[in-house]
Design a protein around this motif. Structure first.
Motif, PDB file in Angstrom:
ATOM      1  N   PHE A  42       0.831  -1.200   0.000  1.00 58.29           N
ATOM      2  CA  PHE A  42       0.000   0.000   0.000  1.00 58.29           C
ATOM      3  C   PHE A  42       0.870   1.257   0.000  1.00 58.29           C
ATOM      4  N   ALA A  43       1.918   1.252   0.814  1.00 54.90           N
ATOM      5  CA  ALA A  43       2.880   2.351   0.875  1.00 54.90           C
ATOM      6  C   ALA A  43       4.203   1.764   1.340  1.00 54.90           C
ATOM      7  N   ASP A  44       5.301   2.393   0.928  1.00 53.33           N
ATOM      8  CA  ASP A  44       6.616   1.786   1.161  1.00 53.33           C
ATOM      9  C   ASP A  44       7.658   2.874   1.377  1.00 53.33           C
ATOM     10  N   GLY A  85     -10.542   9.958   7.477  1.00 53.96           N
ATOM     11  CA  GLY A  85     -10.395   9.095   6.314  1.00 53.96           C
ATOM     12  C   GLY A  85      -8.978   8.905   5.851  1.00 53.96           C
ATOM     13  N   TYR A  86      -7.998   9.396   6.609  1.00 53.32           N
ATOM     14  CA  TYR A  86      -6.588   9.183   6.303  1.00 53.32           C
ATOM     15  C   TYR A  86      -6.028   8.101   7.225  1.00 53.32           C
ATOM     16  N   LEU A  87      -4.974   7.443   6.767  1.00 51.25           N
ATOM     17  CA  LEU A  87      -4.325   6.399   7.554  1.00 51.25           C
ATOM     18  C   LEU A  87      -3.155   7.012   8.317  1.00 51.25           C
ATOM     19  N   TYR A  88      -3.093   6.735   9.622  1.00 51.94           N
ATOM     20  CA  TYR A  88      -2.025   7.264  10.473  1.00 51.94           C
ATOM     21  C   TYR A  88      -1.098   6.126  10.884  1.00 51.94           C
ATOM     22  N   ALA A  89       0.200   6.374  10.801  1.00 46.86           N
ATOM     23  CA  ALA A  89       1.196   5.356  11.147  1.00 46.86           C
ATOM     24  C   ALA A  89       2.310   6.024  11.936  1.00 46.86           C
ATOM     25  N   SER A  90       2.773   5.336  12.983  1.00 43.88           N
ATOM     26  CA  SER A  90       3.846   5.888  13.817  1.00 43.88           C
ATOM     27  C   SER A  90       5.141   5.145  13.542  1.00 43.88           C
ATOM     28  N   PHE A  91       6.237   5.914  13.465  1.00 36.84           N
ATOM     29  CA  PHE A  91       7.562   5.358  13.215  1.00 36.84           C
ATOM     30  C   PHE A  91       8.524   5.932  14.254  1.00 36.84           C
ATOM     31  N   GLY A  92       9.041   5.053  15.121  1.00 39.87           N
ATOM     32  CA  GLY A  92       9.888   5.494  16.214  1.00 39.87           C
ATOM     33  C   GLY A  92      11.285   5.885  15.760  1.00 39.87           C
ATOM     34  N   SER A  93      12.050   6.421  16.707  1.00 41.29           N
ATOM     35  CA  SER A  93      13.437   6.784  16.433  1.00 41.29           C
ATOM     36  C   SER A  93      14.285   5.526  16.316  1.00 41.29           C
ATOM     37  N   THR A  94      15.355   5.615  15.536  1.00 43.40           N
ATOM     38  CA  THR A  94      16.242   4.457  15.397  1.00 43.40           C
ATOM     39  C   THR A  94      17.187   4.307  16.579  1.00 43.40           C
ATOM     40  N   ASN A  95      17.253   5.324  17.445  1.00 46.67           N
ATOM     41  CA  ASN A  95      18.169   5.270  18.585  1.00 46.67           C
ATOM     42  C   ASN A  95      17.479   5.808  19.831  1.00 46.67           C
ATOM     43  N   ASN A  96      18.229   5.993  20.869  1.00 46.17           N
ATOM     44  CA  ASN A  96      17.671   6.389  22.161  1.00 46.17           C
ATOM     45  C   ASN A  96      17.433   7.888  22.286  1.00 46.17           C
ATOM     46  N   ARG A 120       0.797  10.841   8.299  1.00 46.74           N
ATOM     47  CA  ARG A 120      -0.582  10.832   7.790  1.00 46.74           C
ATOM     48  C   ARG A 120      -0.523  10.470   6.312  1.00 46.74           C
ATOM     49  N   VAL A 121      -1.187   9.359   5.962  1.00 50.44           N
ATOM     50  CA  VAL A 121      -1.087   8.800   4.617  1.00 50.44           C
ATOM     51  C   VAL A 121      -2.424   8.936   3.907  1.00 50.44           C
ATOM     52  N   ARG A 122      -2.386   9.406   2.661  1.00 49.52           N
ATOM     53  CA  ARG A 122      -3.605   9.558   1.868  1.00 49.52           C
ATOM     54  C   ARG A 122      -4.254   8.195   1.630  1.00 49.52           C
ATOM     55  N   PRO A 123      -5.590   8.129   1.497  1.00 46.65           N
ATOM     56  CA  PRO A 123      -6.272   6.835   1.383  1.00 46.65           C
ATOM     57  C   PRO A 123      -5.813   5.956   0.232  1.00 46.65           C
ATOM     58  N   ASP A 124      -5.174   6.547  -0.805  1.00 43.13           N
ATOM     59  CA  ASP A 124      -4.654   5.724  -1.891  1.00 43.13           C
ATOM     60  C   ASP A 124      -3.201   5.316  -1.681  1.00 43.13           C
ATOM     61  N   GLY A 125      -2.595   5.752  -0.567  1.00 39.60           N
ATOM     62  CA  GLY A 125      -1.218   5.391  -0.260  1.00 39.60           C
ATOM     63  C   GLY A 125      -0.172   6.131  -1.070  1.00 39.60           C
ATOM     64  N   GLN A 126      -0.562   7.094  -1.917  1.00 34.36           N
ATOM     65  CA  GLN A 126       0.372   7.730  -2.849  1.00 34.36           C
ATOM     66  C   GLN A 126       0.975   9.032  -2.340  1.00 34.36           C
ATOM     67  N   TRP A 127       0.581   9.475  -1.165  1.00 32.03           N
ATOM     68  CA  TRP A 127       1.117  10.729  -0.612  1.00 32.03           C
ATOM     69  C   TRP A 127       1.072  10.633   0.898  1.00 32.03           C
ATOM     70  N   ARG A 128       2.020  11.231   1.554  1.00 33.51           N
ATOM     71  CA  ARG A 128       2.028  11.256   3.018  1.00 33.51           C
ATOM     72  C   ARG A 128       2.734  12.515   3.506  1.00 33.51           C
ATOM     73  N   GLU A 129       2.440  12.843   4.776  1.00 33.88           N
ATOM     74  CA  GLU A 129       3.066  13.993   5.413  1.00 33.88           C
ATOM     75  C   GLU A 129       3.453  13.630   6.844  1.00 33.88           C
ATOM     76  N   VAL A 130       4.407  14.373   7.388  1.00 35.24           N
ATOM     77  CA  VAL A 130       4.715  14.271   8.811  1.00 35.24           C
ATOM     78  C   VAL A 130       3.641  15.044   9.548  1.00 35.24           C
ATOM     79  N   TYR A 131       2.801  14.323  10.279  1.00 35.19           N
ATOM     80  CA  TYR A 131       1.700  14.961  11.005  1.00 35.19           C
ATOM     81  C   TYR A 131       2.192  15.568  12.313  1.00 35.19           C
ATOM     82  N   ALA A 132       3.043  14.843  13.046  1.00 33.85           N
ATOM     83  CA  ALA A 132       3.629  15.340  14.298  1.00 33.85           C
ATOM     84  C   ALA A 132       4.998  14.712  14.457  1.00 33.85           C
ATOM     85  N   ARG A 133       5.923  15.443  15.072  1.00 38.11           N
ATOM     86  CA  ARG A 133       7.292  14.954  15.215  1.00 38.11           C
ATOM     87  C   ARG A 133       7.760  15.123  16.660  1.00 38.11           C
TER      88      ARG A 133
END
Length: 425
Positions: A173-175, A194-205, A219-232
Motif C-alpha cells: 500500500f505504501a513503502d 479518512g486518512y491512515l495514520y502510522a507511527s515510526f519510532g526513532s532508530t536510537n535512544n 498521515r497517509v492519503r487513502p490511496d497510499g500515494q502521498w504522506r506527510e509528517v503529522y507530528a514529530r
C-alpha cells in the motif's frame, strides 16, 4: 537580524515554509537582494556535564503456567481469565463485529485469525490459523472498507478480507518508511478524517537523526500515494487513537532510557498537526532533559529556548514502563464510568532499580472528557521473590471484545487474556 533567528527556529522545529511543503517545487528566479550582512547569533554557553545513576535490571523471564493466574490483580468486581495460550509473539489485535480477531505476531512475521466458534470462551487449537505470512516485523493493523491494513518495518500492506477471515495475498500500500533501528514496532490506525495514520519510532535512544520521518506520526492519503509528517519529536508513540466523544487525538509516547530511574517519564500527549513534542531534548511539560546533548539542536538556540517552542504532555507515568498499545473503551460490559476511558499496555522496564510497567493501566477521563490520571488496572506480572525480580508476562496489545470485555496479549508466553466485570451481575 531577526530573519536568521526565525529560520533557525523553523529548522529546529522541522517546519518548512509553505513554498517548500511536500509536493511543491522550490522557488526559481532572482529574489530580493540582501543588502546587509546579518550578525551571527552567538552559540549558547556550554552546559555543565551531568551524569545519571542507571541500573540495568531485567527481571527474570518466566513462562506462563496456569497457577500464575492467581498472582494477577484486577479491581473489585472484575475477573481475569485466559482465552488462549501458545500464540507465540502475540502483539496487536483487531476485533471484527462477528467476534473474529486478527492478531499480528511480529516475531513470526505473520498474522493469525482467531474465532470462538463453539462459544466456550476459549480460542481452541482448531479456532486459530495463520492467514498471512512473510510480513517483516508486522505489528500495527486496522480495517477499512473490507480490507485489512498492516504495517511492518518499512512497508504498509493491504489485504482483501473474506467472510471466513481469510486474507488475500498482501499487496504493498505504501513503502519506503524509515529503518527500524531500536524501535521496530509500528502503530497503525485509520483516522476519523479518512486518512491512515502510522507511527515510526526513532532508530536510537536520544540522538536526532537525518531521516525526517523518524520519531513521527505520519498521515497517509487513502490511496497510499502521498504522506506527510503529522507530528514529530515523538520517540516511540506506538499506541494512539481518537477519543470516542471529543475526537481528540491522543498518543502514549515511550520516553528515553539511560537517564536514571525516574527520567524521563512516559507521556500522554494530545497529538496536533504540525507540532513538535520535544524528543530528544525535552520531556513532560516542555522540561529540558539534562542528559541530552544540546549541541545537536539546530539553529544556535539553547535547550530551554527549543523546549519553549514544543508541545508539552497532558499526563505522565512512571519512567521506563514502556507503553506499546492504547485502546479507548467503548463497550457496555464495564461500569458506565469506564466508558470513554483508555487502556494502555505497559510492556515493562529493563533499566530501572524497581521495575515499572508489566501491567495494563487505565487512563481516567472526567465528565468533560479530559484525561485526569493514569492508574494500574491489571497488575501482578512482576514480583520479587527471595531477593530476585521475576516476571511472567510482557503485555502488548489491548482491544475491546464484542461483548464489551477487555482483551490483552502477552507476547512473551503467547497468552491472550480476557477481563470481564462480574460485580454487578
Amino acid at each position: 537580524m531577526r530573519r536568521p533567528l526565525l529560520a533557525a527556529l523553523t529548522a529546529a522545529l522541522g517546519v518548512l515554509p509553505p513554498a517548500f511543503a511536500q509536493g511543491s517545487a522550490p522557488p526559481t528566479g532572482p529574489g530580493p537582494q540582501q543588502t546587509t550582512v546579518p550578525t551571527p547569533r552567538p552559540l549558547p554557553a556550554p552546559e555543565p556535564p551531568v551524569s545519571a545513576t542507571v541500573t540495568r535490571n531485567e527481571p527474570a523471564a518466566l513462562e506462563f503456567t496456569p497457577d500464575k493466574l492467581a498472582r494477577l490483580r484486577v479491581p473489585a468486581g472484575f475477573e481475569i481469565k485466559v482465552m488462549a495460550s501458545g500464540l507465540g509473539n502475540a502483539r496487536m489485535m483487531h476485533v471484527m463485529p462477528d467476534g473474529g480477531i486478527y492478531l499480528t505476531r511480529r516475531g513470526q512475521n505473520d498474522i493469525y485469525y482467531l474465532k470462538d466458534v463453539n462459544k466456550d470462551g476459549l480460542f481452541d487449537a482448531g479456532e486459530r490459523r495463520m492467514v498471512a505470512q512473510n510480513l517483516k516485523l508486522v505489528h500495527g493493523l486496522d480495517v477499512r472498507g473490507g480490507k485489512l491494513y498492516a504495517v511492518g518495518e518499512k512497508t504498509i500492506w493491504v489485504m482483501d478480507m473474506a467472510r471466513d477471515g481469510t486474507l488475500s495475498v498482501p499487496r504493498v500500500f505504501a513503502d519506503g518508511f524509515p529503518d527500524a533501528g531500536q524501535h521496530p514496532a509500528r502503530g497503525l490506525k485509520w483516522g476519523p478524517d479518512g486518512y491512515l495514520y502510522a507511527s515510526f519510532g526513532s532508530t536510537n535512544n536520544d540522538t536526532p537523526t537525518q531521516n525526517p520521518e523518524e520519531a513521527t506520526i505520519l498521515r497517509v492519503r487513502p490511496d497510499g500515494q502521498w504522506r506527510e509528517v503529522y507530528a514529530r519529536g515523538l520517540r516511540h508513540t506506538i499506541g494512539f487513537g481518537w477519543h470516542p466523544v471529543t475526537g481528540t487525538f491522543y498518543g502514549m509516547d515511550m520516553s528515553m532510557d539511560w537517564h536514571g530511574d525516574d527520567l524521563p517519564p512516559e507521556e500522554l500527549n494530545v497529538i496536533e498537526r504540525g507540532r513538535n513534542y520535544g524528543w530528544p531534548f525535552c520531556y513532560a511539560d516542555r522540561r529540558p532533559d539534562p542528559y541530552t546533548n544540546s549541541s545537536q539542536i539546530p539553529g544556535r538556540i539553547t535547550k530551554a529556548e527549543f523546549c519553549d517552542l514544543t508541545q508539552g504532555s497532558v499526563l505522565t507515568y512512571t519512567a521506563h514502563a514502556s507503553p506499546i498499545a492504547l485502546n479507548f473503551y467503548t463497550g457496555a460490559q464495564f461500569p458506565a464510568e469506564y466508558r470513554g476511558d483508555a487502556f494502555v499496555a505497559f510492556r515493562g522496564s529493563w533499566n530501572r532499580s524497581a521495575p515499572s510497567g508489566y501491567e495494563i493501566a487505565r487512563v481516567n477521563f472526567d465528565a468533560q472528557n479530559r484525561p485526569t490520571a493514569i492508574q494500574p488496572f491489571v497488575t501482578g506480572f512482576v514480583y520479587q521473590e527471595n531477593g530476585q525480580w521475576k516476571q511472567f508476562g510482557r503485555v502488548a496489545g489491548v482491544a475491546t471484545y464484542t461483548d464489551g470485555s477487555l482483551l490483552f496479549t502477552d507476547d512473551q508466553s503467547g497468552v491472550l487474556y480476557r477481563v470481564r466485570y462480574t460485580g454487578g451481575q
